[in-house]
Every structure is written in structure tokens, then in C-alpha cells.
Design an enzyme around this catalytic site. Structure first.
Site, mmCIF file in Angstrom:
data_model
loop_
_atom_site.group_PDB
_atom_site.id
_atom_site.type_symbol
_atom_site.label_atom_id
_atom_site.label_comp_id
_atom_site.label_asym_id
_atom_site.label_seq_id
_atom_site.Cartn_x
_atom_site.Cartn_y
_atom_site.Cartn_z
ATOM 1 N N HIS A 267 -9.118 5.334 15.201
ATOM 2 C CA HIS A 267 -9.778 4.431 16.165
ATOM 3 C C HIS A 267 -11.173 5.000 16.435
ATOM 4 O O HIS A 267 -11.970 5.150 15.510
ATOM 5 C CB HIS A 267 -8.879 4.329 17.403
ATOM 6 N N HIS A 306 -10.853 -2.578 8.735
ATOM 7 C CA HIS A 306 -10.625 -2.941 10.134
ATOM 8 C C HIS A 306 -9.422 -3.853 10.210
ATOM 9 O O HIS A 306 -9.212 -4.671 9.313
ATOM 10 C CB HIS A 306 -11.858 -3.663 10.699
ATOM 11 N N ASP A 362 -18.127 2.132 13.074
ATOM 12 C CA ASP A 362 -18.264 3.583 13.092
ATOM 13 C C ASP A 362 -18.960 4.154 11.868
ATOM 14 O O ASP A 362 -19.241 5.349 11.820
ATOM 15 C CB ASP A 362 -16.875 4.237 13.210
#
Ligand code: ACO
Length: 427
Positions: A267, A306, A362
Site C-alpha cells: 500500500h 493497482h 507511488d
């Protein structure tokens, strides 16, 4: 019965059932009427990791993962990131509407007057080891705020909820900055209420000897990154905040559960993992070999893939633009070259294309944080600072939803059937 329904035929009994379809969903509890006998518990749905189960109705954030769309309260993320400030975005998420000039000024002032923390917070921060992970410190410190504000238990009181919301948003940057200073063995810098939210945070982290030259480009870049992270509907950490909050614990404890979830490398910890991966790859020439290893099942391409985006993450697109502006100021981060090459190859490679694996939020954020001067293990703290308004908005929405109860999933028991206890001497 609504117009849209689903007819289910139970082939065990030959019976048929009609269940309503509302908003493209059926209610799992409607399946309970499907039984083979009177004492049968009834049919359940089985959905490990919630792959196809909506856990709530929400009016906060909309995502269309196939088309790469993200909206906060209806406003496209691209427009919010371009025009709004972070506290303005927080107001939007929390209140449901963009603030007027007066409302925004009042909200900023309210936050400003709550930025200080009790001096005992400083004392227990000092108890952490010098090399404690920043996320471990963050989840401990935010959870501990509940002991400073026992009134936070009054979650049924809207005034109390509002006050805790302001405390959380105001004190979070102060604690996050203390963590940064603690890791570096530097004395804590206290909030300066003549600065804005982002300026104050940056000052508390980087000020040395009473001096810090703010760089408006970098501060706006940080603000945009925080806005891009501000909410993302029912992700792992938000689900943790809602799940823990559903026991009616205070919001500091519920938010610290969200921080714990965000800490994990699948995460929020992914931004940290991306940088470690880029270090491990070392140079552009090693990229093809690394990709081959990932395809052979040895590790993952961190910052890729994702659960809901099956196209380019819209936040990653915006972050790439921010990166250009930041690197103009700071000079190029040499790891950017490796990241760009990874992306180039992955976007053409059948393995990644067929699995719809694209860069997520990210993939590039860590490179920017590093260029700004934040150490790798601090990145997820910045993510948490950004996600905080979303967690609080989702927590409040959950509390106000008459359909929500304590979150308590069912299970399919697959252990031994009843058996006789065996005394220790006979085992
Ligand atoms: N690298 C290589 N292969 C991958 C990756 C990746 N990053 N992500 C998924 N896959 C592969 C899986 O091996 C699987 O392949 P298979 O069908 O041959 O078994 C397939 O793609 C589907 O993957 P799942 O694990 O089922 O996808 P899931 O939706 O459960 O996982 C997740 C999503 C956790 C984000 C995953 O893509 C991942 O681990 N990515 C790397 C970590 C990361 O970047 N996390 C940040 C997410 S964004 C955020 O939290 C802010």
C-alpha cells in the site's frame, strides 16, 4: 420490488428467488433466504480481499479504474490539483462542497490555532529509538493523541467530532515534523502560525538555527502531491479506518489503524519500496534483466499495478508533471533515468500489458520526495499526511450512515469438526 431484479434458481432445491438490484448491486444478505432446509444458515457470498464487494455507499470519491478517472466530490482530480490548496481540498472532502473565500479563511484559521501539541508528546517521542521507523512512530504518536483528548470518545457529538477533525489535521504535520527531526537527532521546531499549512510543515522539518529559505515551487509541488493522495475511496487504509471506527472507538485510534495499514509495502509503503528497487537495479543497463526476473516471478515491479486502475493512474500522470517542475529546481535525480526506462519497457511488454499493469501514484512520488530532501523511510509519512482528510471524511460518513454497523465479516470454516480434548500426557 424495484424494476431491476435478479432471479436466482437454486439447483439444490429447484426453488427460485427474486432479489432486487440497486445501483448495480445485490445485497449479500438477500442471499440468506436461500436455504436447503429450515435450519440451514442460508447462502453467503465468499469474497476474500473484497474483490467484488461494496462495503458502503459513499459520496466522497469516484474512481473509474478502466478509464483512469478520479474525482473528489465530483470535481476531476486534474482540476482540484491545479486550482486548490491542500486545506481547501480537505474542506471539500470533509464538507462536500468547495469553501467560499470566507469559509476557507475561517477553516485555515481554525487549523492554525490547533497546531501545537501537548509538551508530553515531545517527551514520549524522545522515547523512540534513534532509528525507529517513521511510520511506526507516526502510528504510535497519533494513537497516543487519544490519551490527551479523552473527549474524543464522544463520537456521537457533532461538535466533538468537528474538534477532533481540526486537531488531527492541525497536529498531524507537527508530529510528522517531530518524527523527521527525531530521526536526524535534531531539536524539534515548533509551529509558526504566521506560515500557511504547507509552509509551516516544511519549516518545521527543514529549519536549522532559526533559518529556512522557502522554495515556493517545491512547496507547491509538495502541496499537489498531498492533494493527489487526499482520498482514494475504499483502499486498504481507509477500509481499516472505517472498520476500526465502526467499533465506535475515538478517531485518533481509528486513524492510527489507517496509518498501520498504509505502512505496508503493498500500500503506502510502495513509494519507499520503489526507491529501494531503483537502488537495487543500480543502472539503466540492468533494467531488462530486472524486468525478466519480475516476469519469472521473482519479486514485483514496485509502483506498478493497482487493484482498481486497469489503465494509467491519473495521479501518476499528474505526478510526472510535478516531477519535471521539481527537477528543474533540484537538478535531475539520477534514479529517474532508471524509472523512465522501467516504465518504457513495462508499457510495451506483453506481461505487463496483458495484466493491465501501469505506474501507480507511488512510482514517481518517491523520486520527488527524495529530491526535496526527505529520506526514503519518511515517504509514507508524507502519504499519510496527504491521506488524512480522506480518512476523516470517510470515518464521519461511516458514522452518519444508518446502514453501517460494527464491521464483522463472516467466514467459511474449514477447520476440524468437533473432537474430544486430548489431555497433555496422551498427546
Ligand atoms: N509486478 C509484477 N507483476 C504484478 C504486479 C507488479 N507490480 N502487480 C500485479 N502483478 C501480476 C500478479 O503477479 C498477477 O499475475 P498472475 O495473474 O500471473 O498471477 C496479476 O498481475 C494480478 O495481480 P494481483 O496481485 O492479483 O493484483 P491485486 O489487485 O491483488 O494487487 C497491487 C494490486 C497490490 C497494487 C499489486 O499490483 C502490487 O503488488 N503492486 C506493487 C506494489 C505497489 O506498487 N503498491 C502500491 C499500490 S498504490 C497504493 O497503495 C497507493
Amino acid at each position: 420490488m424495484p424494476d431491476e431484479t435478479l432471479t436466482i434458481r437454486d439447483n439444490r432445491t429447484g426453488r427460485e428467488y427474486e432479489v432486487p438490484i440497486v445501483d448495480g448491486t445485490i445485497r449479500a444478505s438477500d442471499l440468506r433466504q436461500i436455504k436447503v432446509s429450515q435450519d440451514d444458515f442460508g447462502l453467503m457470498s465468499y469474497d476474500p480481499a473484497f474483490l467484488n464487494t461494496a462495503s458502503c455507499r459513499s459520496a466522497i470519491t469516484f474512481i473509474d479504474g478502466d478509464r483512469g478517472i478520479l474525482r473528489y466530490r465530483g470535481y476531476p482530480i486534474e482540476q482540484v490539483a491545479e486550482h486548490a490548496g491542500f486545506l481547501e481540498t480537505a474542506y471539500l472532502l470533509l464538507e462536500g462542497e468547495l469553501p467560499t473565500r470566507e469559509q476557507l479563511a475561517a477553516w485555515e484559521e481554525e487549523v492554525r490555532t490547533h497546531t501545537y501539541v501537548h509538551t508530553n508528546v515531545v517527551k514520549f517521542m524522545e522515547g523512540f529509538r534513534h532509528d525507529a521507523h517513521p511510520m511506526g512512530m507516526l502510528l504510535g504518536a497519533i494513537g497516543a493523541l487519544s490519551t490527551f483528548y479523552p473527549d474524543a470518545k464522544n463520537i456521537a457529538d457533532p461538535e466533538s467530532r468537528r474538534l477532533q477533525r481540526v486537531r488531527l489535521i492541525a497536529k498531524f504535520p507537527t508530529i510528522a515534523a517531530f518524527i523527521f527531526r527525531h530521526s536526524r537527532g535534531l531539536p524539534y521546531v515548533f509551529p509558526r502560525n504566521d506560515l500557511d499549512y504547507i509552509g509551516n510543515f516544511v519549516n518545521m522539518t527543514f529549519e536549522i538555527g532559526g533559518r529556512h529559505e522557502p522554495n515556493p515551487v517545491l512547496q507547491r509541488a509538495l502541496e499537489i502531491l498531498l492533494i493527489l493522495h487526499a482520498d482514494h475511496e475504499q483502499n486498504c487504509s481507509t477500509n481499516a479506518v472505517r472498520g476500526v471506527g465502526s467499533s465506535h472507538v475515538d478517531p485518533f485510534s481509528a486513524v492510527s489503524a489507517g496509518i498501520a495499514a498504509l505502512y505496508g509495502p503493498l500500500h503506502g509503503g510502495a513509494n519507499e519500496a520503489v526507491l529501494r528497487m531503483l537502488d537495487e537495479i543500480g543502472s539503466v543497463e540492468n533494467v531488462p534483466r530486472f524486468i525478466e526476473q519480475v516476469k519469472a516471478g521473482h519479486g514485483r515491479l514496485m509502483g506498478f499495478g493497482h487493484r482498481v486502475y486497469k489503465s494509467y493512474d491519473p495521479r501518476a500522470k499528474l505526478i510526472k508533471q510535478v516531477a519535471d517542475r521539481v527537477f528543474e529546481q533540484t537538478g535531475l535525480n539520477p534514479k529517474l533515468e532508471i524509472a523512465l526506462e522501467l516504465e518504457r519497457i513495462a508499457l510495451e511488454d506483453e506481461y505487463f500489458v496483458s495484466r493491465k499493469l501501469y505506474p501507480n501514484v507511488d512510482f514517481y512520488s518517491g523520486l520527488i520526495y527524495q529530491a526535496m530532501g526527505y529520506p526514503t523511510d519518511y515517504f509514507t509519512v508524507l502519504f499519510a499526511l496527504g491521506r488524512l482528510p480522506g480518512w476523516i471524511a470517510q470515518w464521519e460518513e461511516m458514522l452518519g450512515d444508518p446502514e453501517q454497523k460494527i464491521a464483522r465479516p463472516r467466514q467459511v470454516y474449514v477447520g476440524p469438526a468437533e473432537r474430544e480434548f486430548v489431555p497433555i500426557e496422551r498427546r
